[in-house]
Design a protein around this motif. Sequence first.
Motif, PDB file in Angstrom:
ATOM      1  N   SER A   1     -21.381  14.099  13.293  1.00  0.00           N
ATOM      2  CA  SER A   1     -21.514  15.486  12.853  1.00  0.00           C
ATOM      3  C   SER A   1     -21.766  16.416  14.038  1.00  0.00           C
ATOM      4  CB  SER A   1     -22.658  15.596  11.841  1.00  0.00           C
ATOM      5  OG  SER A   1     -22.846  16.922  11.426  1.00  0.00           O
ATOM      6  N   ALA A   2     -22.649  15.991  14.942  1.00  0.00           N
ATOM      7  CA  ALA A   2     -22.942  16.807  16.121  1.00  0.00           C
ATOM      8  C   ALA A   2     -21.714  16.964  17.008  1.00  0.00           C
ATOM      9  CB  ALA A   2     -24.083  16.164  16.912  1.00  0.00           C
ATOM     10  N   SER A   3     -20.956  15.886  17.164  1.00  0.00           N
ATOM     11  CA  SER A   3     -19.769  15.934  18.026  1.00  0.00           C
ATOM     12  C   SER A   3     -18.733  16.910  17.491  1.00  0.00           C
ATOM     13  CB  SER A   3     -19.158  14.537  18.147  1.00  0.00           C
ATOM     14  OG  SER A   3     -20.063  13.639  18.732  1.00  0.00           O
ATOM     15  N   VAL A   4     -18.494  16.849  16.193  1.00  0.00           N
ATOM     16  CA  VAL A   4     -17.502  17.746  15.598  1.00  0.00           C
ATOM     17  C   VAL A   4     -17.954  19.199  15.722  1.00  0.00           C
ATOM     18  CG1 VAL A   4     -16.386  18.406  13.427  1.00  0.00           C
ATOM     19  CG2 VAL A   4     -16.597  15.998  14.032  1.00  0.00           C
ATOM     20  N   GLN A   5     -19.228  19.450  15.499  1.00  0.00           N
ATOM     21  CA  GLN A   5     -19.735  20.818  15.633  1.00  0.00           C
ATOM     22  C   GLN A   5     -19.628  21.309  17.078  1.00  0.00           C
ATOM     23  OE1 GLN A   5     -23.491  21.763  13.594  1.00  0.00           O
ATOM     24  NE2 GLN A   5     -23.283  19.861  12.454  1.00  0.00           N
ATOM     25  N   ILE A   6     -19.906  20.440  18.025  1.00  0.00           N
ATOM     26  CA  ILE A   6     -19.793  20.827  19.431  1.00  0.00           C
ATOM     27  C   ILE A   6     -18.347  21.142  19.780  1.00  0.00           C
ATOM     28  CG2 ILE A   6     -19.924  19.962  21.793  1.00  0.00           C
ATOM     29  CD1 ILE A   6     -22.436  18.450  21.006  1.00  0.00           C
TER      30      ILE A   6
ATOM     31  N   GLY B   1     -11.919  10.344  13.892  1.00  0.00           N
ATOM     32  CA  GLY B   1     -11.285   9.028  13.949  1.00  0.00           C
ATOM     33  C   GLY B   1     -11.986   8.094  14.920  1.00  0.00           C
ATOM     34  N   LEU B   2     -12.408   8.625  16.072  1.00  0.00           N
ATOM     35  CA  LEU B   2     -13.114   7.808  17.060  1.00  0.00           C
ATOM     36  C   LEU B   2     -14.412   7.256  16.492  1.00  0.00           C
ATOM     37  CD1 LEU B   2     -13.603   6.761  19.938  1.00  0.00           C
ATOM     38  CD2 LEU B   2     -14.586   8.991  20.502  1.00  0.00           C
ATOM     39  N   PHE B   3     -15.166   8.089  15.776  1.00  0.00           N
ATOM     40  CA  PHE B   3     -16.428   7.601  15.214  1.00  0.00           C
ATOM     41  C   PHE B   3     -16.181   6.638  14.052  1.00  0.00           C
ATOM     42  CE2 PHE B   3     -18.481  10.850  17.718  1.00  0.00           C
ATOM     43  CZ  PHE B   3     -19.707  10.271  18.002  1.00  0.00           C
ATOM     44  N   GLY B   4     -15.056   6.788  13.366  1.00  0.00           N
ATOM     45  CA  GLY B   4     -14.704   5.795  12.350  1.00  0.00           C
ATOM     46  C   GLY B   4     -14.488   4.426  12.967  1.00  0.00           C
TER      47      GLY B   4
ATOM     48  N   CYS C   1     -13.163  18.672  26.509  1.00  0.00           N
ATOM     49  CA  CYS C   1     -13.834  17.378  26.308  1.00  0.00           C
ATOM     50  C   CYS C   1     -15.037  17.235  27.236  1.00  0.00           C
ATOM     51  CB  CYS C   1     -12.852  16.233  26.535  1.00  0.00           C
ATOM     52  SG  CYS C   1     -11.582  16.070  25.259  1.00  0.00           S
ATOM     53  N   TRP C   2     -14.919  17.738  28.459  1.00  0.00           N
ATOM     54  CA  TRP C   2     -16.029  17.635  29.407  1.00  0.00           C
ATOM     55  C   TRP C   2     -17.222  18.452  28.945  1.00  0.00           C
ATOM     56  CZ3 TRP C   2     -18.102  14.616  32.635  1.00  0.00           C
ATOM     57  CH2 TRP C   2     -18.978  15.054  33.636  1.00  0.00           C
ATOM     58  N   TYR C   3     -16.988  19.691  28.524  1.00  0.00           N
ATOM     59  CA  TYR C   3     -18.076  20.516  28.008  1.00  0.00           C
ATOM     60  C   TYR C   3     -18.740  19.831  26.811  1.00  0.00           C
ATOM     61  CZ  TYR C   3     -15.524  24.234  30.522  1.00  0.00           C
ATOM     62  OH  TYR C   3     -14.880  24.987  31.462  1.00  0.00           O
ATOM     63  N   SER C   4     -17.904  19.312  25.924  1.00  0.00           N
ATOM     64  CA  SER C   4     -18.422  18.711  24.695  1.00  0.00           C
ATOM     65  C   SER C   4     -19.215  17.447  24.985  1.00  0.00           C
ATOM     66  CB  SER C   4     -17.260  18.382  23.736  1.00  0.00           C
ATOM     67  OG  SER C   4     -16.520  19.539  23.412  1.00  0.00           O
ATOM     68  N   LEU C   5     -18.722  16.641  25.919  1.00  0.00           N
ATOM     69  CA  LEU C   5     -19.408  15.387  26.246  1.00  0.00           C
ATOM     70  C   LEU C   5     -20.769  15.651  26.873  1.00  0.00           C
ATOM     71  CD1 LEU C   5     -19.342  12.303  26.433  1.00  0.00           C
ATOM     72  CD2 LEU C   5     -18.206  12.538  28.655  1.00  0.00           C
ATOM     73  N   ILE C   6     -20.841  16.596  27.794  1.00  0.00           N
ATOM     74  CA  ILE C   6     -22.123  16.918  28.426  1.00  0.00           C
ATOM     75  C   ILE C   6     -23.124  17.407  27.384  1.00  0.00           C
ATOM     76  CG2 ILE C   6     -23.288  18.470  30.034  1.00  0.00           C
ATOM     77  CD1 ILE C   6     -20.792  18.448  31.750  1.00  0.00           C
ATOM     78  N   ALA C   7     -22.675  18.285  26.486  1.00  0.00           N
ATOM     79  CA  ALA C   7     -23.570  18.813  25.449  1.00  0.00           C
ATOM     80  C   ALA C   7     -24.040  17.702  24.518  1.00  0.00           C
ATOM     81  CB  ALA C   7     -22.858  19.902  24.652  1.00  0.00           C
TER      82      ALA C   7
ATOM     83  N   SER D   1     -10.983  17.867  16.772  1.00  0.00           N
ATOM     84  CA  SER D   1     -12.070  17.534  15.835  1.00  0.00           C
ATOM     85  C   SER D   1     -11.688  16.341  14.968  1.00  0.00           C
ATOM     86  CB  SER D   1     -12.389  18.742  14.947  1.00  0.00           C
ATOM     87  OG  SER D   1     -12.830  19.843  15.715  1.00  0.00           O
ATOM     88  N   ILE D   2     -10.436  16.310  14.513  1.00  0.00           N
ATOM     89  CA  ILE D   2      -9.958  15.180  13.709  1.00  0.00           C
ATOM     90  C   ILE D   2      -9.953  13.898  14.540  1.00  0.00           C
ATOM     91  CG2 ILE D   2      -7.949  14.244  12.509  1.00  0.00           C
ATOM     92  CD1 ILE D   2      -7.282  17.137  11.687  1.00  0.00           C
TER      93      ILE D   2
END
Length: 223
Positions: free
Chosen positions: A152-157, A204-207, A31-37, A199-200
């Motif tokens: 879309s970017a978050s899921v790909q990351i 859900g969070l973005f929903g 999650c940390w890697y993904s959030l920074i990106a 990813s799921i």
Amino acid sequence: MILFHYFRVFFGEAQVQHGYDSIWHRLGEHCWYSLIALVCAAVIALPLAFLTGHTGRGDAPIAGLAAVGRAMPSLGLLVLLAVKMGLNFQAVLIPLVALAVPPILLNTHEGIRGVDTATVDAARGMGMTPLQILLRVEIPAALPLILNGLRSASVQIVATATIAAVVSFGGFGRYVLDGLYEYDYAQVAGGALLVALLSIAVLGLFGVLSRTLVSPGVRRRVQ
């Protein structure tokens, strides 16, 4: 059935329940890697998309830049950067950011460009400055597409952050890479399942964010 057996074996191992290699520790790293990106990609893409969308210029360069970003091989770029820069976090971050910029850039640009011109003209007639029009009219109206780009970017990351393990970093990719190295396919299957579940969860969070942040009128118009 063998896949479910792998899952049962993986989640039953003591090492994934406690300690440095536990699921919770790897989740925090991933999650940390993904959030920074994601934050870096948003800082790059959103201001540029706001500018081009508001001014109505740059359609072709934006489309070209997004196409180049989508075609870039993340793993190949990671290996190249690792060779040039060494095994540091920048080598992981750059491919993830390059992957995330195109969807944010395109969706935000199209969202701002797609705002009803009559609404913009009415705001201008009320004496709003260009910045006020952007902040109070265009961004709220384009928010569904902006969130769609971020989603879309978050899921790909999240899906691609597994490559961090290639250069000795953590995250769920550690399970996949170590499992392949040790021929432990239960670990590979478990790591892949965790990435899919995360990813799921992001979807859900973005929903929830969409229902919370987008006004009902804009949401009905988009639907």
